[in-house]
Structure formats: structure tokens, C-alpha cells
Design a protein around this motif. Sequence first.
Motif, short mmCIF file in Angstrom:
data_model
loop_
_atom_site.label_atom_id
_atom_site.label_comp_id
_atom_site.label_asym_id
_atom_site.label_seq_id
_atom_site.Cartn_x
_atom_site.Cartn_y
_atom_site.Cartn_z
N TRP A 223 2.09 7.68 -2.19
CA TRP A 223 3.38 7.46 -0.87
C TRP A 223 2.52 6.10 -0.15
O TRP A 223 2.90 5.27 0.64
N LEU A 224 1.32 6.95 0.74
CA LEU A 224 1.06 6.27 2.09
C LEU A 224 0.29 4.60 1.20
O LEU A 224 0.19 3.16 1.80
N VAL A 225 -0.21 4.77 0.26
CA VAL A 225 -1.55 3.64 -0.65
C VAL A 225 -0.27 2.37 -0.80
O VAL A 225 -1.01 1.33 -0.38
N ARG A 226 0.97 3.08 -1.05
CA ARG A 226 2.07 2.22 -1.54
C ARG A 226 2.90 1.28 -0.47
O ARG A 226 3.31 0.02 -0.18
N THR A 227 2.37 2.09 0.59
CA THR A 227 3.12 1.51 1.87
C THR A 227 3.09 0.92 3.06
O THR A 227 3.71 0.25 3.85
N TYR A 228 2.26 1.90 3.17
CA TYR A 228 1.32 0.93 4.82
C TYR A 228 0.51 0.09 4.65
O TYR A 228 0.22 -1.29 5.19
#
Length: 507
Positions: A223-228
Motif C-alpha cells: 500500500w505504501l509504494v502504491r500511494t506515496y
Amino acid sequence: MNTVLLPLLVAVPLFCAALLTMFTTGRLCRFLFLGTSTGALAAGFLLLWATRDGEVHVHQVGLWPAGVAIPFVIDTFSALMVTTTALLVLVCSAFAVATGEADRRYLPSLILVLSAGVYGALLTADLFNLFVFVEVMLLPSYGLMAIAGTLRGLRGGRVYVTANLLTSTIFLAGVALVYGTAGTVQLGELAGAARESPLVAVAMGLVLLAMMVKAAVIPVHGWLVRTYTAPSPAVTALFSGLHTKVAIYVIYRLYALVFDGDASLLWIGLVVFTATMAVGVMGAVGEGTTRSILVFHMVSQIGYILLGVALFTELGLMAGIFYLVHHMVVKASLFLSTGAVEHVHGTGELERLRGLAQREPLLALAFLGAALSLAGLPPFSGFVAKLALVAAAFDAGQWVVAAIAIAVSLITLMSMLKIWSSVFWGRPPEPERELRMADGPSKGGTTTITAPSAVTRIRTGLVLPAVALTAVTLCVGLGGQLLLDLSAQAAAHLLDTSAYVEAVTNR
């Protein structure tokens, strides 16, 4: 110390956020926006001074007795986090003002509400109120994800909302189970409860699982690499220093307090956090934009930070806390320096940028200093942080972990050099502009040729925030003993929680 300052750290940003909704733009709006975080930073330094000798201060909100009131507690660890958080909020807000993003009506208010939630989460000694303040952090974050109005921002916001709603559900379920098994959610009364009761350990394990998802630990880091990579550079830099770091702080605090540093479970952390280091850095190798590389490095560095609690020795905890503060500053600096490039040139793709060091030497120095610090080279704070962490791993007999940490540092350096060589090094591309010239009566039309034009420069206001944070990491590296001493004091409170428990329970 007057402990009424503790709830004011939450109340004042919320009040100022409400005031800012009544303004659109102007000097008063910017003064209130930046002045609130400046005041929070000054309060953070006061709290650091008050806790430097190991004192723990508590304020029972509403002056209700312990066990009924919401306890706000400050020790060296939370004071370090509050101070660093206030610094990042101030610098990222200044960057938003420089880009003009702060002129969007609700963005300053959303940032101040986010900061209030972070301060509350760092100060509260009640598990349910921790959940409440985490939600206070998340609600404005949803707006900040979508405020850019781009399709990429909306897609990233959708993933962000979905992941965090699921995590919040797990968190709340864990809090309910803790209350059902232990009969309390006050952290002082939960001290050592997980070692005494397997049911409490399982319930608290659910809370820690939720925090690991929020911290983007392998394998729940997607989720982090897709949102930040979706929001604006200012918001990404702000998120990098706040959201995952609050989760890390909670993991440190709860494992030390409720599990009492149970050594039988530490092997799980060593395996998971070492894998997080390695997988994160390998993901960065294949990326082609500045922001995606830095986001994958966030995952890798989170593994480094959490190794401190997995070792759970005095040296390991001290190194982990030092690393946490260092990483908050350095990662924000990197996001702001590359964000300045992205804001002016409209892209962060490595193949479309080169030669910026000749035109933007100050920005190039800011990026290079932060990049070398991230990789762990002297004289920056990253060298002190990684040296202490590797020494702690060797001291604990974790030779494999120490070797992987060193290897990951080398790959990190390679990734940072990849950005440097693609974006900053080399000769800048020839600036071009289009000229339309007549082809003559036989052709009856026009043709397009190119000719040199003015070079787009990055304004100083966009560069100074990254420069300020890089200067901080340099100062911490050169004078690291002060932060090491504060980190050692914070680690001592985690190893011996009696002072914290006594302050919270008022025994």
C-alpha cells in the motif's frame, strides 16, 4: 514543568485549523499556518529540556483522577518525537507555501489537524485514545491525498483509504480484545500484562499487527509504494515523516511496556525486519522515477529502525531511536529536494532529467548530503545511526543481521548515485523553443525549427526547505553525542518502564 502544555499541543493546532477554514489566502493565513508549527517546535524543545534527565511528566486531562482522565505523558522518547515532528511539519508547510499549494483553501487546515493527531498519538497513555488520535491523523490525510485533483492522486487515495480502513478495523478489534482480557486500556496498568496472560498477549499482538501494517513492514508494504507516489511532493514529504513513524513509535512503546521486552518473541522481529531491509532496497533498484525509488527506500529504512526493538538491548534501542529521528529528517529532505525538481520541471522520471547540478548547485548539494546520509556515509547523521545499529547487532551476536545491514547500505548508496547521475550529473540538455517560419509560396505552409531559449530555474524558496533539513543531518552527524545521549535516555525508559508506569498510574 507546567504539564498543561501537553494537551495544548493538540488543542492549539485544532483551533488554528478551524480558524484557517475561514480564510482563503493572504499573509494572515500564512502567518497562522506557519506560526502554529513554529510554536509547536518551541514547545518540543521545552519538553526535551524538561525530560533530559529522565523525568516523566503527566497531565490528567480535565484534572480527573488517574484511571478516569485521559493521561498525556511526556518522557525523553516522546519529547524527541514531538520535536522532530514539529520541525518536519514546519519545513513541509514552508515548502507548500513556496509552491503555492498552501493557497488551496483547506490544505493548511488539513495539515494542522494531521499534526494535532500525531502529537496526541505520541503523548497519550491510553490505548483507546491512541486509536482515536490515529484516526484524527488519517481523516485529514484522506483529503490531502485527493486534494491534488489528479487521476493518479485519486487512485492512490483509493488504495490509501482502503488499506488504512482495514488496518484501523484490526486496530480497534485489538483494543477491544485487550479491554476484554485485561479489563483496562491504560498503558500504565497494562505494564507486563502480555507476559502474565497469553490472552492479553494475543490481543496486544493484534494491535502490533495493525501497527506493522501502518509502518509498511514486509509483506504488507504494498500500500505504501502504491500511494506515496500519488500526492504532491509536500504531502509526500510530510507523510514520510509522520504516518509510518508514529506506528514505529507505538511498536517500540507497546512492546517495551506491555510485553516487557519478552525475549522469546524477538526472533520474529529479527526475521521480518531484516527481510524488510532487503526487499525494500531491492525494489528501489528497478524503479525509474525519483519518488518511487525514495518510497521503496522508506520501506528498507523502516526495517533498519525496527531492528532496534527486535534486538531489545540498551545499545539496540538507543541505535533504533537515533535512527528513527535521523530518518524522519533525511527522508523528508530527499522528498523535498526531488519535489522541487518535480514541481518546476513537471516530472520525476530519471530519463527526462539531467545536468541540474550545474544550474542548481545549492539544490544538488542538499540532495547529495541527504543521499549520503541515507546511505550511511560520514560526516552525516546516517553514519552514526548505521554504525550504532550494526554495532548493536554485533554486540547481540546477530552477525547475519549485521552483514545484511551493511550490504543493504551499499545497495542504498548505488540507488542514490543512480538518481544523482541521472538527474544532477552530466551536461544539461540544450534548451529549446519552437519557431514557425514560412516555407515559401511553393510549399504554401509552415515548418517548425528549434532554437535556444531561457532556462527554467528553481526558485530559492523551493530549495531552502531541503537545505535546512540537510543542514540538520550534517549538524547531528558532527555533534551526534547530544542526540545519542537523548536516545540513550529514551532507551533506558524502555528497558525500565517503572518511572513511566508510576507517572501514569499516579502511584
